[in-house]
Design an enzyme around this catalytic site. Structure first.
Site, PDB file in Angstrom:
ATOM      1  N   ASP A  87       7.165   0.258   7.711  1.00  5.29           N
ATOM      2  CA  ASP A  87       7.112  -0.049   9.134  1.00  5.29           C
ATOM      3  C   ASP A  87       8.433   0.361   9.768  1.00  5.29           C
ATOM      4  O   ASP A  87       9.500   0.138   9.202  1.00  5.29           O
ATOM      5  CB  ASP A  87       6.845  -1.539   9.342  1.00  5.29           C
ATOM      6  N   SER A 107       3.156   2.072   2.241  1.00  4.70           N
ATOM      7  CA  SER A 107       3.582   2.440   3.592  1.00  4.70           C
ATOM      8  C   SER A 107       4.845   1.671   3.969  1.00  4.70           C
ATOM      9  O   SER A 107       5.270   0.760   3.256  1.00  4.70           O
ATOM     10  CB  SER A 107       2.467   2.132   4.596  1.00  4.70           C
ATOM     11  N   ASN A 164       3.581   1.029  11.605  1.00  4.07           N
ATOM     12  CA  ASN A 164       3.253   1.423  10.240  1.00  4.07           C
ATOM     13  C   ASN A 164       3.013   2.930  10.124  1.00  4.07           C
ATOM     14  O   ASN A 164       2.306   3.522  10.932  1.00  4.07           O
ATOM     15  CB  ASN A 164       2.015   0.649   9.773  1.00  4.07           C
ATOM     16  N   ASP A 195       0.809  -1.219   0.000  1.00  2.13           N
ATOM     17  CA  ASP A 195       0.000   0.000   0.000  1.00  2.13           C
ATOM     18  C   ASP A 195       0.846   1.274   0.000  1.00  2.13           C
ATOM     19  O   ASP A 195       0.329   2.374   0.142  1.00  2.13           O
ATOM     20  CB  ASP A 195      -0.969   0.006   1.185  1.00  2.13           C
TER      21      ASP A 195
END
Length: 144
Positions: free
Chosen positions: A69, A67, A76, A65
């Site tokens: 971590d 993103s 996230n 998506d």
């Protein structure tokens, strides 16, 4: 030349301070010092072990998506922290993502506990795969 060398030395000194790699017991003791109840420490140690291999500076690869971590607990940036790169984020923990990668894990722990309070330990995929049900929960009794 002397200024460049001095800057390079300072960069290496400060970059070495910015991250920490824990082991099972050093993390357990730090979590205890930060007020985590003894009964929850094995869960947090398990999550840190499988998410970041105890490395506070861990930054995960790009997720599908878009993103990433961050840090010891791999928090996230789509929801919980601000990557400060112009991407939209909810930033629920109200913190820059970089602060989750520092050797002082106070900010990272506060955010992780906020996530745990909202979604439970199941917010971390490793909880269901490696930690839940005590499958891989570490014994921390010898750490204290």
């Amino acid at each position: 030349m002397r200024i460049q060398l001095s800057c390079l030395i300072l960069f290496h000194i400060f970059s070495g301070i910015a991250a920490r790699i824990f082991d099972r017991c050093s993390l357990a003791r730090e979590l205890s010092r930060l007020g985590v109840p003894r009964g929850n420490i094995p869960a947090w140690v398990c999550i840190a072990q499988f998410e970041s291999t105890f490395n506070t500076a861990a930054i995960g690869p790009w997720n599908s998506d878009g993103s990433r971590d961050w840090g010891l607990f791999q928090i996230n940036d789509r929801y919980w922290c601000d990557p400060q790169d112009g991407r939209a984020t909810s930033n629920v923990c109200r913190t820059p993502c970089r602060s989750l990668t520092w050797d002082d894990i106070g900010t990272s722990l506060r955010c992780a506990r906020q996530i745990q309070g909202a979604q439970g330990f199941g917010a971390w995929t490793v909880w269901n795969g490696q930690c839940r049900g005590g499958r891989a929960l570490p014994n921390i009794n010898d750490c204290f």
